[in-house]
Design an enzyme around this catalytic site. Structure first.
Site, PDB file in Angstrom:
ATOM      1  N   CYS A  46       0.439  -1.578  -0.026  1.00 35.65           N
ATOM      2  CA  CYS A  46      -0.172   0.350  -0.311  1.00 35.65           C
ATOM      3  C   CYS A  46       0.814   1.596   0.331  1.00 35.65           C
ATOM      4  O   CYS A  46       0.162   2.142  -0.563  1.00 35.65           O
ATOM      5  CB  CYS A  46      -1.099   0.147   1.263  1.00 35.65           C
ATOM      6  N   ARG A  55       8.136 -11.288   5.129  1.00 36.16           N
ATOM      7  CA  ARG A  55       7.715 -10.810   6.224  1.00 36.16           C
ATOM      8  C   ARG A  55       8.701 -11.645   7.068  1.00 36.16           C
ATOM      9  O   ARG A  55       8.789 -13.305   7.334  1.00 36.16           O
ATOM     10  CB  ARG A  55       6.629 -10.971   6.990  1.00 36.16           C
ATOM     11  N   GLN A  97       0.549 -11.775  -2.290  1.00 39.91           N
ATOM     12  CA  GLN A  97      -0.863 -11.266  -2.642  1.00 39.91           C
ATOM     13  C   GLN A  97      -1.418 -10.645  -3.293  1.00 39.91           C
ATOM     14  O   GLN A  97      -0.376 -10.119  -4.344  1.00 39.91           O
ATOM     15  CB  GLN A  97      -0.886 -10.121  -1.073  1.00 39.91           C
ATOM     16  N   ASP A 156      -2.929  -7.665  -4.303  1.00 40.52           N
ATOM     17  CA  ASP A 156      -3.447  -6.757  -3.746  1.00 40.52           C
ATOM     18  C   ASP A 156      -3.984  -6.068  -4.818  1.00 40.52           C
ATOM     19  O   ASP A 156      -3.705  -5.718  -5.775  1.00 40.52           O
ATOM     20  CB  ASP A 156      -1.717  -6.197  -2.928  1.00 40.52           C
ATOM     21  N   HIS A 185      -5.716  -1.591  -4.540  1.00 41.55           N
ATOM     22  CA  HIS A 185      -6.043  -0.003  -4.072  1.00 41.55           C
ATOM     23  C   HIS A 185      -6.426   0.293  -4.468  1.00 41.55           C
ATOM     24  O   HIS A 185      -6.251   1.466  -6.019  1.00 41.55           O
ATOM     25  CB  HIS A 185      -4.612   0.662  -3.264  1.00 41.55           C
ATOM     26  N   LYS A 204     -12.012  -2.936   9.388  1.00 39.64           N
ATOM     27  CA  LYS A 204     -12.052  -4.332   8.098  1.00 39.64           C
ATOM     28  C   LYS A 204     -12.801  -5.139   7.508  1.00 39.64           C
ATOM     29  O   LYS A 204     -13.702  -5.605   8.669  1.00 39.64           O
ATOM     30  CB  LYS A 204     -10.878  -5.439   8.138  1.00 39.64           C
ATOM     31  N   HIS A 224      -8.434  -0.766   1.091  1.00 39.84           N
ATOM     32  CA  HIS A 224      -7.631  -1.712   0.723  1.00 39.84           C
ATOM     33  C   HIS A 224      -8.452  -2.853   0.323  1.00 39.84           C
ATOM     34  O   HIS A 224      -9.317  -3.234   0.722  1.00 39.84           O
ATOM     35  CB  HIS A 224      -6.587  -2.055   1.224  1.00 39.84           C
TER      36      HIS A 224
END
Length: 610
Positions: free
Chosen positions: A301, A330, A348, A350, A352, A433, A479
């Site tokens: 993000c 991570r 991911q 992902d 946005h 979320k 997100h």
């Protein structure tokens, strides 16, 4: 309300069983020292220190036998109180070092450092003020420091079974002694226990670590490192298909692909707030050319905000939608890594959205539609957890913005007629979320897709757009990840389908099994048809994937090999098939294989109808 009462009853019974198990262990091992013994989902455990002695699976029978003996004694659970000083003397006399540590901490810290006290021993009410007394529960000759509650007596116990023993550091700190954590499960009836044990056996068969190896989907290498999976050609087909489907669903709603590098200066995460929150989880990278400190990106993000910020934006430009299916990194603790469930390199899907406040509802509804379509197509039922902030200080942004965001998420969920529940303390640090909870084929629940509303990062990065009056406004950031971590989703999907994937996602959909080499020319005709088939699939341009088993061996062995690799369609070709311009097909339907003869001219239509 009734469900809550039933859950409390079960939890009380399971916690009482933890004490009964500890009492049994104490009878068998008089020098045993005890940590904590809470009830947990489906059962209970107790942390135990036996010095050099180790409990193994062969000891479970004698512990269970002693537990049943205690239960038959109809021992009452009697609550008493001691002053904190009396309790400390009790722990010293009984040589219960772990209980003594808890009591000393409670006396020393009181309310100023309540988090060091185990919540299984003392509840929040007891640590709001200076603690004067603590409660104990006694059954038979066993007495334990405990806040309760418990059943009236040991006869009020359902069906149980000791399941496993594992190492556990005292209070979760790896610098503390390692204890033995003895786990059990418990239910109201033997029937429920039997159902649970059968479910566990089925789960073992479906274990993605077992199937991942058997189906040649992924591997690990000690030279590469723990938590860093390597995907084989078959596994790569599966993950690429899943990612393509997610991308396709979002692209239908106007998302555009972007790409960002895998390392970044730490400055980016300091500005976003991730560094303060997750700094210890980052892989750090040192440049030999500059003094800059870099990190492998743990999320995307902040990078996407910089693409948005690269050009001036008008209200007419919004919403702007980015998607990027990319690998993040991570530094997870080694002991928490397991198969694909938790890895250090997670990919991911992902996305946005940067939009105006008046566009939020439509954008969220579009994402909810994507998630519903994806999970319904693989046969997983969804319900929703609305994850809100609590009153702690771990969240960024004004509380009024949070309240507004939470209300808008709830409105979108209700308008989509989604089954939902609300839970405080589960929000991201920058916003609330919608967490999608999927139920798999054997009734287990998994958190999968997520939609997050974020008023914080656009402010921190000073993102703006010009409104209709040419005034600067801050956009809202949404997100979304439909699969979440693709690795983790694959672990769920493998187990949900027990390796028998949806036909469109199966890495090898068809295997041709020639009876002998006299049919080679006919195999070429069959192959030519398969090469040109694009199947009816959620994914566009999904061509058939097949192989030919030319290995020496009987037809029976070739069939067994194909079934072992969970290939749903097997085309058997012999000389009679060649003479009749047919193929013999074994196809899996409703869990069993059936055999059919199909003319070569009908083969394409037949495959497309699967």
């Amino acid at each position: 309300m009734q469900e809550a009462k039933n859950n409390l009853k079960l939890s009380t019974m399971r916690h009482s069983l933890a004490h009964i198990m500890a009492a049994a262990v104490q009878r068998l091992y008089p020098d045993a020292k005890f940590g904590v013994g809470p009830s947990i989902e489906d059962g209970f455990y107790y942390d135990i220190d036996l010095g050099e002695k180790k409990i193994s699976e062969k000891d479970f029978v004698k512990i269970e036998k002693m537990m049943r003996k205690i239960i038959k004694e109809n021992q009452q659970f009697i609550r008493t109180e001691k002053t904190i000083e009396e309790a400390i003397e009790w722990a010293k006399e009984k040589k219960q070092d772990y209980k003594l540590e808890l009591l000393n901490d409670l006396k020393k810290y009181g309310t100023t450092n309540a988090n060091v006290i185990s919540s299984e021993i003392f509840d929040d009410k007891e640590i709001e003020n200076d603690v004067k007394t603590v409660s104990f529960y006694t059954n038979g000759n066993y007495q334990d420091l405990c806040r309760g509650p418990h059943v009236d007596d040991t006869s009020k116990i359902g069906a149980f079974k000791i399941m496993k023993v594992a190492g556990a550091y005292w209070r979760g700190n790896e610098n503390n002694p390692q204890m033995q954590r003895l786990y059990g499960v418990a239910f109201d009836s033997e029937e429920e226990l039997e159902q649970y044990l059968n479910k566990l056996e089925e789960a073992k068969k479906r274990d993605h670590r077992k199937l991942g190896k058997e189906l040649d989907l992924y591997t690990f290498s000690p030279l590469v490192g723990a938590g860093l999976p390597l995907f084989t050609p078959r596994g790569t087909v599966l993950r690429d298909l899943l990612a393509s489907y997610s991308n396709q669903l979002r692209q239908e709603y106007g998302f555009q692909k972007v790409w960002t590098p895998h390392i970044t200066k730490k400055d980016l995460y300091e500005k976003s707030g991730h560094w303060a929150k997750f700094g210890e989880e980052l892989f750090l990278v040192t440049s030999q050319e500059t003094s800059d400190s870099f990190a492998l990106k743990p999320m995307n993000c902040p990078h996407h905000t910089q693409i948005y910020a690269s050009n001036p934006r008008s209200y007419k430009d919004l919403p702007i939608r980015y998607l990027e299916t990319t690998t993040d990194y991570r530094d997870e603790k080694t002991g928490e890594l397991g198969g694909l469930n938790r890895v250090r390199s997670l990919t991911q899907d992902d996305s946005h959205i940067f939009c105006r406040k008046d566009q939020i509802e439509v954008e969220i509804q579009n994402l909810l539609s994507c998630a519903n379509k994806l999970y319904s197509s693989i046969g997983m039922n969804l319900h929703v957890r609305l994850s809100y902030r609590d009153d702690s200080d771990g969240y960024l942004g004004d509380k009024s913005l949070w309240q507004s965001a939470q209300e808008q998420l709830k409105k979108a969920v209700i308008s989509n007629n989604l089954d939902y529940f609300e839970q405080e303390g589960e929000a991201a640090f920058y916003g609330p979320k919608i967490d999608f909870m999927a139920t798999d084929a054997i009734g287990r629940e998994h958190q999968v897709a997520t939609v997050q509303l974020d008023f914080v990062q656009p402010q921190r990065f000073e993102l703006t757009y010009k409104d209709s009056e040419a005034q600067d406004k801050t956009p809202v950031m949404i997100h979304c990840a439909l699969l979440g971590s693709i690795e983790r989703f694959m672990s769920v999907y493998i187990e949900h389908r027990a390796g028998w994937f949806d036909f469109w996602a199966t890495p090898e959909q068809i295997r041709i099994l020639p009876i002998n080499d006299k049919v080679d020319s006919y195999i070429s005709e069959v192959s030519a048809i398969l090469d040109n088939i694009v199947i009816n699939s959620p994914i566009k341009f999904n061509q058939i994937r097949y192989s030919i088993d030319n290995k020496k061996g009987s037809l029976g062995k070739k069939i067994r090999d194909a079934v072992k690799m969970k290939i749903p369609v097997q085309i058997i070709i012999g000389e009679r098939d060649m003479d009749n311009k047919e193929v013999s097909i074994r196809i899996r339907k409703n869990g069993d294989f059936i055999e059919e003869s199909i003319s070569l001219s009908d083969l394409e239509a037949y495959i497309k109808s699967i």
